[in-house]
Design an enzyme around this catalytic site. Structure first.
Site, PDB file in Angstrom:
ATOM      1  N   SER A 260       0.837  -1.191   0.000  1.00 40.23           N
ATOM      2  CA  SER A 260       0.000   0.000   0.000  1.00 40.23           C
ATOM      3  C   SER A 260       0.881   1.254   0.000  1.00 40.23           C
ATOM      4  O   SER A 260       1.596   1.503  -0.962  1.00 40.23           O
ATOM      5  CB  SER A 260      -0.973  -0.037   1.188  1.00 40.23           C
ATOM      6  OG  SER A 260      -1.933   0.977   1.100  1.00 40.23           O
TER       7      SER A 260
ATOM      8  N   GLU B 157      -5.566  -5.491  -4.613  1.00 39.25           N
ATOM      9  CA  GLU B 157      -5.264  -6.038  -3.288  1.00 39.25           C
ATOM     10  C   GLU B 157      -4.825  -7.499  -3.392  1.00 39.25           C
ATOM     11  O   GLU B 157      -5.251  -8.224  -4.286  1.00 39.25           O
ATOM     12  CB  GLU B 157      -6.477  -5.887  -2.376  1.00 39.25           C
ATOM     13  CG  GLU B 157      -6.799  -4.422  -2.087  1.00 39.25           C
ATOM     14  CD  GLU B 157      -7.991  -4.226  -1.168  1.00 39.25           C
ATOM     15  OE1 GLU B 157      -8.716  -5.230  -0.924  1.00 39.25           O
ATOM     16  OE2 GLU B 157      -8.201  -3.099  -0.688  1.00 39.25           O
TER      17      GLU B 157
ATOM     18  N   HIS C 161      -4.495  -0.677  -3.954  1.00 43.43           N
ATOM     19  CA  HIS C 161      -5.925  -0.927  -3.718  1.00 43.43           C
ATOM     20  C   HIS C 161      -6.701  -0.567  -4.986  1.00 43.43           C
ATOM     21  O   HIS C 161      -7.763   0.067  -4.934  1.00 43.43           O
ATOM     22  CB  HIS C 161      -6.438  -0.101  -2.530  1.00 43.43           C
ATOM     23  CG  HIS C 161      -5.730  -0.352  -1.246  1.00 43.43           C
ATOM     24  ND1 HIS C 161      -6.011  -1.419  -0.423  1.00 43.43           N
ATOM     25  CD2 HIS C 161      -4.718   0.342  -0.636  1.00 43.43           C
ATOM     26  CE1 HIS C 161      -5.220  -1.373   0.647  1.00 43.43           C
ATOM     27  NE2 HIS C 161      -4.423  -0.326   0.529  1.00 43.43           N
TER      28      HIS C 161
END
Length: 292
Positions: free
Chosen positions: A144, A213, A186
């Site tokens: 992330s 993800e 994401h």
């Protein structure tokens, strides 16, 4: 030009950590095919993995570190440290640098990539990370925010619903571990295709990488991308753009861009940053089925 001897693993977030969650649909075997297993195998090629967790990006460093320690221990890894770097002074502290020197893998957690870059950018810690990446079999993983900060230009914010309007995507300077790449994470879960398009409209010489993800790219020699994990990687190539109005419109007005190339990578597919070539994992099988 010297190519790095180390490896980058940029993860889209929410990677499988082997947690017993009945609501989660397991798409890959955590112990055999999961992203954390790929990290362990890659590091283990050169001795016993010595992993340091970097939780600078998150507001919950201890909790996040415990989750990763538990996940890596399930994979048989005991030497897992937690470098809690919360200030720029921590990034120059001698004992932290000594621990980094003894490690052969670091993992940047998720959180806020602007927090991560503003605290560690330009510190002795990041300079040593770059040196080890260039000179050693050193693995740098980031999930992330930790993935977004790897490139020289990073996306640090933006409204996904208004991403096609000029000025709605925020760019800043990352760590520069890889050049001419912009990474977003994401990707499918948060509908971020539009903001990656605007980022590439602003810098069409760069390659945009959208990571879903529980999906990642393994980057070898700074140029070869391989998709790993359970979902997809989107590559946006702006090198052949013909029309691009982003320099001409005002903030809040829609952008117009044509001739973008988009590739969608599944596990095992490859993309070469220099040649801009896509190679499917089963390309030999596809070629063998081509009618003569």
């Amino acid at each position: 030009m010297q190519l790095p001897k180390g490896y980058l693993i940029a993860i889209g977030g929410a990677e499988d950590k082997g947690e017993e969650d009945k609501l989660r649909v397991k798409k890959l075997d955590f112990f055999e095919q999961g992203i954390l297993r790929q990290i362990v195998e890659l590091v283990g090629k050169k001795g016993i993995p010595k992993i340091e967790l970097i939780t600078t990006a998150t507001s919950f460093p201890d909790e996040i570190a415990q989750i990763y320690k538990k996940a890596f221990k399930k994979l048989g890894i005991e030497q897992i440290g937690h470098l809690k770097l919360t200030s720029r002074e921590d990034g120059d502290y001698k004992k932290n640098l000594e621990r980094l020197e003894k490690s052969n893998c670091i993992l940047f957690s998720g959180g806020d990539q602007l927090r991560l870059s503003s605290i560690l950018g330009g510190t002795a810690f990041i300079e040593m990370v770059k040196e080890k990446y260039m000179d050693d079999h050193f693995v740098i993983a980031g999930t992330s925010a930790g993935a977004a900060a790897m490139s020289n230009t990073m996306i640090c914010g933006g409204n996904a619903d208004r991403a096609y309007m000029k000025g709605e995507v925020e760019l800043n300077i990352g760590f520069g571990l890889i050049q001419s790449v912009i990474i977003d994470t994401h990707f499918d879960a948060r509908g971020r295709f539009g903001r990656l398009v605007q980022a590439i409209a602003a810098q069409p010489a760069a390659i945009g990488i959208g990571l879903d993800e529980d999906t990642a790219v393994l980057i070898e020699k700074g140029t070869k991308l391989k998709a790993i994990g359970s979902s997809s990687v989107v590559v946006v190539d702006g090198s052949n753009v013909k029309r691009n109005n982003i320099a001409d419109v005002h903030g809040g007005e829609p952008i117009s861009i044509s001739n973008l190339q988009v590739h969608v990578m599944a596990r095992g597919d490859m993309f070469h940053l220099q040649s801009r070539e896509f190679t499917a994992a089963n390309h030999h099988l596809q070629e063998s089925r081509t009618p003569t």
